[in-house]
Design a protein around this motif. Structure first.
Motif, PDB file in Angstrom:
ATOM      1  N   ASP A   1      45.950  31.186  46.325  1.00 14.89           N
ATOM      2  CA  ASP A   1      45.922  32.435  45.564  1.00 14.89           C
ATOM      3  C   ASP A   1      47.230  33.181  45.804  1.00 14.89           C
ATOM      4  O   ASP A   1      47.605  33.431  46.946  1.00 14.89           O
TER       5      ASP A   1
ATOM      6  N   GLU B   1      46.227  27.252  39.525  1.00 15.65           N
ATOM      7  CA  GLU B   1      46.423  27.656  38.147  1.00 15.65           C
ATOM      8  C   GLU B   1      47.324  26.669  37.425  1.00 15.65           C
ATOM      9  O   GLU B   1      47.583  26.843  36.271  1.00 15.65           O
TER      10      GLU B   1
ATOM     11  N   GLN C   1      42.255  31.458  50.234  1.00 16.06           N
ATOM     12  CA  GLN C   1      42.000  32.570  49.322  1.00 16.06           C
ATOM     13  C   GLN C   1      43.065  33.659  49.408  1.00 16.06           C
ATOM     14  O   GLN C   1      43.084  34.549  48.562  1.00 16.06           O
ATOM     15  N   ASN C   2      43.943  33.619  50.425  1.00 21.05           N
ATOM     16  CA  ASN C   2      44.952  34.683  50.495  1.00 21.05           C
ATOM     17  C   ASN C   2      46.357  34.172  50.766  1.00 21.05           C
ATOM     18  O   ASN C   2      47.215  34.935  51.197  1.00 21.05           O
TER      19      ASN C   2
ATOM     20  N   SER D   1      47.928  36.295  44.817  1.00 23.67           N
ATOM     21  CA  SER D   1      47.800  37.750  44.687  1.00 23.67           C
ATOM     22  C   SER D   1      48.145  38.532  45.951  1.00 23.67           C
ATOM     23  O   SER D   1      48.451  39.712  45.871  1.00 23.67           O
TER      24      SER D   1
END
Length: 177
Positions: free
Chosen positions: A55, A43, A92-93, A57
């Motif tokens: 990521d 980002e 992704q994690n 999150s």
């Protein structure tokens, strides 16, 4: 495809001064070797936000300081991917932030506000550089929101197999705990 996208060396040279490029519609352009299907684009924004990879999150954050690379050296990135993969983690994690990037503040409060992590691994980053209390290598500091695990950089672990062994034993417990 244009010449730059066909030539990873040229793309890497183009990206060497920044974390990522931005194409004309504002979308992030992956770095050489990145596959957007397996490695989401960062980002990376300026003005209070961070440039990072992965990521944020899931609350798992890796903090490093590699002045010569956007994230890891090639050898360290390979070791990182194998390490997190052994614990069923992927790009992704997890999130990775390089504090050597001039866009990233070296301020722990800002890191906490932006990433909202619950598990933080310092890979070769001295806790004092973030104004944290002393944390021994392969040791933890449990805070109200997050637990910080302080360990060696991958280069330090490559040079000393005992450091690698100590890291792996504690890291498995940290991530799975």
């Amino acid at each position: 495809m244009n010449l730059i996208t066909k030539n990873p060396v040229a793309l890497h040279a183009l990206m060497s001064e920044t974390l990522f490029g931005v194409d004309t519609d504002g979308a992030a352009v992956p770095q050489a070797g990145e596959d957007l299907r397996s490695t989401p684009a960062s980002e990376g924004k300026q003005g209070g936000a961070f440039a990072y990879r992965g990521d944020k999150s899931n609350g798992v954050l890796f903090i490093l300081r590699y002045p010569d690379y956007p994230y890891f050296s090639p050898q360290a990135e390979e070791a990182f991917i194998k390490t997190i993969g052994a614990l069923k983690l992927t790009w992704q994690n997890v999130a990775v932030v390089n504090l050597a990037n001039p866009h990233n503040p070296n301020d722990f409060k800002q890191i906490m506000e932006f990433f909202q992590p619950t598990k933080i691994t310092l890979l070769g980053v001295e806790p004092a550089s973030l104004k944290l209390p002393a944390i021994g290598h392969n040791a933890y500091m449990k805070g109200r929101v997050a637990t910080v695990f302080n360990t060696f950089s991958f280069e330090e672990m490559f040079a000393d197999p005992e450091k690698k062994k100590l890291f792996w034993s504690e890291f498995k417990t940290f991530i799975n705990g």
